[in-house]
Design a protein around this motif. Structure first.
Motif, mmCIF file in Angstrom:
data_model
loop_
_atom_site.group_PDB
_atom_site.id
_atom_site.type_symbol
_atom_site.label_atom_id
_atom_site.label_comp_id
_atom_site.label_asym_id
_atom_site.label_seq_id
_atom_site.Cartn_x
_atom_site.Cartn_y
_atom_site.Cartn_z
ATOM 1 N N ILE A 91 54.608 -17.637 28.030
ATOM 2 C CA ILE A 91 54.717 -16.734 29.170
ATOM 3 C C ILE A 91 53.349 -16.163 29.503
ATOM 4 C CG2 ILE A 91 57.093 -16.148 28.644
ATOM 5 C CD1 ILE A 91 56.049 -13.518 27.486
ATOM 6 N N LEU A 128 60.279 -12.347 21.807
ATOM 7 C CA LEU A 128 59.433 -12.784 22.898
ATOM 8 C C LEU A 128 58.028 -13.104 22.391
ATOM 9 C CD1 LEU A 128 59.363 -13.232 25.952
ATOM 10 C CD2 LEU A 128 58.470 -10.927 26.150
ATOM 11 N N CYS A 129 57.520 -12.307 21.476
ATOM 12 C CA CYS A 129 56.184 -12.556 20.915
ATOM 13 C C CYS A 129 56.140 -13.822 20.079
ATOM 14 C CB CYS A 129 55.726 -11.363 20.074
ATOM 15 S SG CYS A 129 55.379 -9.894 21.036
ATOM 16 N N ILE A 188 61.543 -7.745 21.781
ATOM 17 C CA ILE A 188 60.083 -7.849 21.910
ATOM 18 C C ILE A 188 59.517 -8.768 20.834
ATOM 19 C CG2 ILE A 188 57.918 -6.537 21.716
ATOM 20 C CD1 ILE A 188 59.402 -4.201 23.071
ATOM 21 N N ILE A 237 58.032 -5.742 28.987
ATOM 22 C CA ILE A 237 57.847 -4.530 28.186
ATOM 23 C C ILE A 237 58.249 -3.294 28.998
ATOM 24 C CG2 ILE A 237 56.136 -3.060 27.044
ATOM 25 C CD1 ILE A 237 56.815 -5.512 25.440
ATOM 26 N N PHE A 279 50.702 -13.154 30.855
ATOM 27 C CA PHE A 279 50.507 -11.752 30.492
ATOM 28 C C PHE A 279 51.286 -10.829 31.422
ATOM 29 C CE2 PHE A 279 48.079 -7.764 30.756
ATOM 30 C CZ PHE A 279 48.196 -7.357 29.436
ATOM 31 N N GLU A 329 54.111 -11.468 33.031
ATOM 32 C CA GLU A 329 55.529 -11.509 32.661
ATOM 33 C C GLU A 329 55.794 -10.667 31.424
ATOM 34 O OE1 GLU A 329 56.003 -15.660 32.186
ATOM 35 O OE2 GLU A 329 56.709 -15.953 34.235
ATOM 36 N N PHE A 330 54.891 -10.712 30.466
ATOM 37 C CA PHE A 330 55.039 -9.924 29.244
ATOM 38 C C PHE A 330 55.008 -8.433 29.551
ATOM 39 C CE2 PHE A 330 53.264 -7.986 25.346
ATOM 40 C CZ PHE A 330 54.279 -8.329 24.475
#
Length: 58
Positions: free
Chosen positions: A2, A55-56, A52, A11, A4, A6-7
């Motif tokens: 993904i 996702l990471c 989170i 968040i 940055f 989108e991240f």
């Protein structure tokens, strides 16, 4: 992978959902439903942290 942007959006969305869940949990805790309020707070906390982390990792 993904981007940055989108991240960051994810968040921010997670923080908004967490704020709403905490507000509802505190509301339930103060209105004589202590078990339900604590459950909502802990469940929202763990679900946000795990989403989170997932996702990471991916």
């Amino acid at each position: 992978m993904i981007s940055f942007l989108e991240f960051v959006v994810f968040i921010l969305f997670c923080l908004y959902v967490f704020k709403e869940a905490m507000s509802y949990g505190i509301y339930e805790y103060k209105n004589e439903n202590k078990f339900g309020g604590i459950f909502v707070i802990f469940f929202s906390l763990f679900s946000i942290i795990l989403s989170i982390v997932a996702l990471c990792i991916s």
